[in-house]
Write a protein that holds these residues in place. Structure first.
Motif, mmCIF file in Angstrom:
data_model
loop_
_atom_site.group_PDB
_atom_site.id
_atom_site.type_symbol
_atom_site.label_atom_id
_atom_site.label_comp_id
_atom_site.label_asym_id
_atom_site.label_seq_id
_atom_site.Cartn_x
_atom_site.Cartn_y
_atom_site.Cartn_z
ATOM 1 N N THR A 58 18.710 38.537 39.548
ATOM 2 C CA THR A 58 18.802 39.957 39.193
ATOM 3 C C THR A 58 19.314 40.066 37.663
ATOM 4 O OG1 THR A 58 19.546 40.546 41.184
ATOM 5 C CG2 THR A 58 20.299 41.935 39.624
ATOM 6 N N GLU A 63 16.430 43.648 37.716
ATOM 7 C CA GLU A 63 15.717 44.311 38.784
ATOM 8 C C GLU A 63 16.357 43.938 40.077
ATOM 9 O OE1 GLU A 63 12.605 46.048 38.844
ATOM 10 O OE2 GLU A 63 12.423 46.222 36.687
ATOM 11 N N PRO A 64 16.188 45.220 41.083
ATOM 12 C CA PRO A 64 16.708 44.639 42.415
ATOM 13 C C PRO A 64 15.860 43.426 42.878
ATOM 14 C CG PRO A 64 16.183 47.162 42.147
ATOM 15 C CD PRO A 64 15.564 46.583 41.132
ATOM 16 N N MET A 66 15.444 41.401 46.657
ATOM 17 C CA MET A 66 15.565 41.375 48.009
ATOM 18 C C MET A 66 15.271 40.052 48.591
ATOM 19 S SD MET A 66 17.035 44.181 48.297
ATOM 20 C CE MET A 66 17.426 44.901 46.691
ATOM 21 N N VAL B 34 19.881 41.856 54.653
ATOM 22 C CA VAL B 34 20.007 41.568 53.150
ATOM 23 C C VAL B 34 21.492 41.869 52.706
ATOM 24 C CG1 VAL B 34 19.159 41.990 50.814
ATOM 25 C CG2 VAL B 34 17.366 42.056 52.731
ATOM 26 N N LYS B 394 24.399 42.510 41.880
ATOM 27 C CA LYS B 394 23.285 42.829 42.616
ATOM 28 C C LYS B 394 23.024 44.218 42.833
ATOM 29 C CE LYS B 394 24.208 39.745 46.004
ATOM 30 N NZ LYS B 394 25.363 39.283 45.663
ATOM 31 N N PRO B 397 21.227 46.908 39.434
ATOM 32 C CA PRO B 397 19.610 47.485 39.288
ATOM 33 C C PRO B 397 19.159 48.592 40.280
ATOM 34 C CG PRO B 397 19.647 45.163 39.734
ATOM 35 C CD PRO B 397 20.935 45.662 39.526
ATOM 36 N N ILE B 398 19.932 48.561 41.640
ATOM 37 C CA ILE B 398 19.449 49.426 42.531
ATOM 38 C C ILE B 398 19.954 50.849 42.070
ATOM 39 C CG2 ILE B 398 19.877 50.152 44.895
ATOM 40 C CD1 ILE B 398 20.326 47.124 45.473
#
Lengths: 458, 462
Positions: A58, A63-64, A66, B34, B394, B397-398
């Motif tokens: 990240t 960017e996300p 997962m 996640v 983390k 960006p979401i």
């Protein structure tokens, strides 16, 4: 002086790595898996591994990212991680609905000896894998190789799990891009497109880790190689693999498994490596090089011509991953710079001999070390400084302490934004590298010039 | 968009006002989720590494050291040994034959070269499995080299981050009580649970200095081994943050009788109350009056500057997802001061008690979550039409992908957010992101532009 603890005197170290120039396998596997469309990477180990990999990716890509984790506890570490993984597979398919789960191991699950294929089989027997969905795996023990090894292992897993010999041969090439950036993968696709060659490129992180702002969050971005394409790998007429370390094992596995002959080339960074890449494609596919690529090449050559007077004899120190460093070293020698210190954290003797061969005409003693670290590189620099550093963000400590300009290149880059969108492969990538290198050198010259010799035109 | 929730996680989510308070937490994360959580090693490493003149050696494969190399910008006013990354870089043969010998050589070499005040040796997953006698090697080297060499039992799989905090506290506790307490003022404290991100501990130290209180040890931001060794000489432990250093405070209370108070330096109310609480403890009128003066002076500077941000941000919606729940309390109050509405609050490691208290201070309708994941987060952010999200690396960006502003209140904050000046920085950061013209270009706002409902940005498509 952040690195005031670095001594100029080289001490033989046998038990210790200081300021690493590598990281561990799983993160490379996670990055590769993100290059499959609708794939959820899964870390079979403790929660921390997954959190670190996601954080680092990240921070680099903005960017996300997962990925699931088996969330090992003490119990799992004693009795094995089977229950965790079977449950994880069930949970992930139920709620996140990926098409593929790509499991990679960790030092923990490797050492306790979890048998991943057996666990996957059990999950399948118990009906935890819905029809049309896939679980693949790669063994990525953190105590072997480096992140590049992990990437290579996951790319090979794509071949092992998906490639078949079923179906007629089709006039098409497989392209394995190597451990490169999303923008590089996009540029490689553009180049083969210009040549008019049908290809399947795997993995493909473009439009996965450089997606546009849409105002929506998509767990699975539009990019990535599709499973249906991975299943057709065996019917291609040939494979072109870029970067021996990152792509070689997948290419050879495909040759062995499906009799698809392969050409393993250097990463197309710089003029000559790109020439070899395009020439190989041209020969295998029986096409001619279009004007558009000749134009790109001509422009790169033109810029090298314009810049050559600034480059001569400038000493450079490099740290990074073997595939990148080999091509970059060749490029630097071609533009008349002297790459004199080259360090990778990834072990491998071939790397050193290849670098020696590429630098044999450099009129200066060249030091190269595989399985080295940034501490060693810094010690070399303290003994005899260089004019430019090229490496990832961790090199900025040396850059600051020794007051040497630096170009950010490689993984990870944690302190600058935008790099994800610009390729360094191909002729166009070469242009970007040249611009960055010369900017760094001339910015320094401007900064240091006494007023009377501060020039407008340089 | 329907909220996406794992059935098994439904009891880890509470909507204030929807039902009597009830939440499950401190559970092991669901396999396959996640999760945003990390491991035991991570917990120990982030707590201990700011001790700047100690050697920090990670005994394990390279990754554990690589990912935690200078991981969160804990600043030092002197030595920088903590910002280097030392690893035994275990290889396959070490895993088979054991890594003790390698660890011994690494320690000896590093101690000879760097002459640290103490050494911390971190255990990792693999060391726990192959069974290296970490304590034995540390003891041997300690005797040979004459400095404390302390094993940190931080095998990653032994729990979550919280267990790592405990291992770090156990390690530090071995140092406490080994130094001279001579000359320590009766009006003295240790600062626990501040890691000097962006220089925050320097702000707090300055406040204590101004009210006439001596700081004995920073635990651990800009920390020094010698200070920690004499930390038991301080009259009071001032503990910030929910979990990280609480265990140490409790151990010190038990063995040395050092009382502790829990504080928070985030937000005006909590910052002032922290100082008052310390002042009250010492029962010295001059300290209290100096504290009153300090708060008055700081507020006189702060409030006028805060007005412009408050005006702009009034009524905007905020979501909070942080590591420890304690920080969430301060953030809720800070947002309230800005007249903003908190619609979501959650943490990775909160306890039932934490969440109950959170539920009490939140407005009806606020969603409270434990150990969430990106899908849940993104659905809540959309459902609640959030303007700013406060989280960690983390999550950023979401939020951005959804077109939601972001403020890093974790490892990546680069402006101090503690203290009175921190409140101003926080307001400014929130303002900068919430009010950015970039959100006008988002598709959903572009639509609004066409209808003339939002201001038109210079040069934007209309």
């Amino acid at each position: 002086m952040l690195l005031r603890h670095t001594t100029a005197e080289i001490i033989e170290r046998t038990a210790l790595t200081v300021n690493p120039a590598k990281t561990c396998q799983p993160i490379g596997a996670m990055y590769a898996a993100l290059g499959i469309h609708r794939c959820l990477p899964h870390s079979h180990g403790s929660q921390g591994c997954c959190a670190y990999h996601r954080s680092t990716l990240t921070r680099h890509y903005k960017e996300p990212v997962m990925a699931g984790t088996s969330s090992f506890t003490e119990g799992a570490s004693v009795f094995g991680g089977q229950a965790n993984l079977v449950q994880a597979i069930h949970n992930m398919f139920t709620i996140y609905e990926p098409d593929v789960i790509a499991v990679h191991t960790t030092c923990l699950s490797e050492t306790i000896g979890d048998d991943i294929p057996q666990i996957i089989a059990k999950a399948r027997d118990e009906g935890k894998i819905p029809p049309g969905k896939y679980v693949i795996h790669a063994n990525t023990p953190s105590y072997v190789g480096s992140h590049v090894t992990g990437f290579a292992n996951m790319v090979k897993a794509m071949v092992d799990y998906f490639a078949t010999t079923e179906g007629r041969k089709e006039h098409r090439l497989n392209l394995i891009p190597g451990y490169v950036e999303p923008a590089d993968m996009e540029e490689l696709k553009r180049i083969v497109g210009e040549l008019g060659i049908a290809t399947i490129m795997f993995p493909d992180t473009s439009n996965v880790l450089n997606t546009p702002q849409t105002g929506r969050y998509a767990m699975y971005p539009p990019g990535g190689v599709k499973v249906a394409d991975l299943q057709r790998l065996g019917t291609s007429v040939g494979t072109v693999a870029l970067g021996r370390l990152a792509s070689g094992s997948a290419a050879r596995a495909l040759d062995t498994k499906c009799k698809v002959p392969c050409e393993i080339l250097d990463l197309p960074i710089g003029l000559k490596a790109t020439d070899r890449f395009i020439d190989t494609l041209r020969q295998i596919a029986g096409v001619s090089v279009p004007d558009s690529l000749n134009l790109d090449r001509g422009r790169l050559l033109d810029v090298i011509t314009d810049m050559h007077q600034y480059f001569f004899g400038r000493k450079v120190a490099l740290a990074g991953d073997p595939d990148q460093l080999i091509s970059l070293t060749e490029f630097l020698v071609d533009i008349d710079m002297w790459p004199i210190y080259i360090v990778t954290g990834t072990p491998g003797k071939k790397f050193e001999s290849r670098i020696r061969e590429l630098t044999k005409e450099v009129p200066y003693p060249v030091k190269v070390q595989a399985g080295g670290d940034m501490f060693l590189l810094h010690q070399w620099i303290k003994q005899e400084p260089v004019d430019l550093l090229i490496g990832n963000t961790y090199m900025k400590y040396i850059s600051r302490d020794e007051d040497i300009p630096m170009v950010r290149f490689g993984f990870p880059i944690l302190d600058r934004l935008g790099h994800v969108y610009f390729p360094t492969v191909g002729y166009r990538g070469g242009l970007r590298l040249l611009e960055q290198i010369l900017d760094a050198l001339l910015d320094r010259q401007d900064r240091d010039a006494p007023e009377e010799s501060f020039e407008l035109v340089m | 968009m329907e909220p996406v929730i794992f059935e098994e996680r439904a009891d880890q989510i509470h909507r204030k006002g929807s039902a009597p308070f009830q939440i499950a937490c401190n559970k092991e994360s669901l396999a396959g989720a996640v999760s945003q959580r990390a491991c035991v090693f991570c917990g120990s490493r982030v707590v201990l590494y700011p001790i700047a003149d100690a050697l920090h050696l990670v005994h394990g494969p390279i990754g554990c050291a690589a990912y935690t190399w200078d991981i969160r910008g804990a600043l030092s006013s002197g030595p920088e040994l903590h910002r280097l990354s030392f690893s035994t870089d275990l290889q396959e043969k070490d895993v088979i034959f054991g890594g003790e010998e390698k660890l011994y050589r690494a320690l000896v070499e590093l101690i000879d070269r760097h002459h640290p005040e103490a050494a911390f040796v971190y255990s990792t997953c693999i060391v726990g499995i192959i069974g290296d006698d970490l304590a034995g090697v540390c003891k041997k080297v300690s005797e040979e080299k004459g400095i404390p060499v302390i094993p940190v039992q931080s095998e990653g799989f032994k729990g979550n981050k919280r267990a790592g905090y405990n291992a770090a506290c156990q390690a530090m506790f071995q140092l406490v009580g080994t130094g001279s307490t001579e000359g320590i003022s009766p009006y003295s404290v240790n600062i626990l649970g501040d890691f000097n991100l962006a220089g925050e501990i320097w702000i707090i130290q300055d406040y204590f200095r101004r009210i006439g209180i001596e700081v004995v040890a920073n635990i651990t931001g800009d920390g020094r081994v010698a200070d920690i060794r004499r930390a038991h000489g301080a009259a009071l432990n001032v503990v910030q943050c929910s979990g990280a250093t609480m265990d140490l405070a409790k151990m010190m209370q038990e063995r040395y009788g050092t009382p502790f108070v829990r504080v928070s330096y985030f937000g005006v109310e909590d910052m002032a109350e922290s100082l008052y609480e310390v002042a009250r403890f010492f029962k010295a009128p001059e300290i209290m009056s100096r504290t009153q003066n300090l708060v008055r002076e700081e507020l006189a500077v702060l409030y006028p500057q805060l007005q412009q941000y408050r005006r702009a941000l009034r009524g905007k919606k905020a979501a909070i997802y942080v590591g420890g729940a304690f920080k969430a309390f301060s953030l809720i109050k800070a947002f309230r001061l800005l007249e903003m509405q908190v619609v979501l609050v959650g943490s990775q490691t909160g306890t039932t008690e934490d969440y109950r208290e959170l539920a009490e201070i939140c407005d009806d309708g606020t969603i409270i979550v434990d150990d969430t994941n990106p899908l849940e987060l993104s659905s809540f952010l959309q459902e609640q039409e959030v303007d700013i999200f406060v989280g960690g690396v983390k999550e950023r960006p979401i939020a951005y992908k959804l077109g939601v502003g972001f403020c890093d209140h974790n490892h990546e904050r680069k402006e101090p957010l503690e203290g009175f000046v921190g409140m101003l920085n926080f307001a400014k950061e929130v303002y900068t992101s919430v009010m950015s013209p970039v959100w006008r270009f988002l598709p959903r706002h572009q639509q609004a532009l066409v209808q003339g409902a939002a201001p038109v940005a210079e040069g934007s498509k209309s």
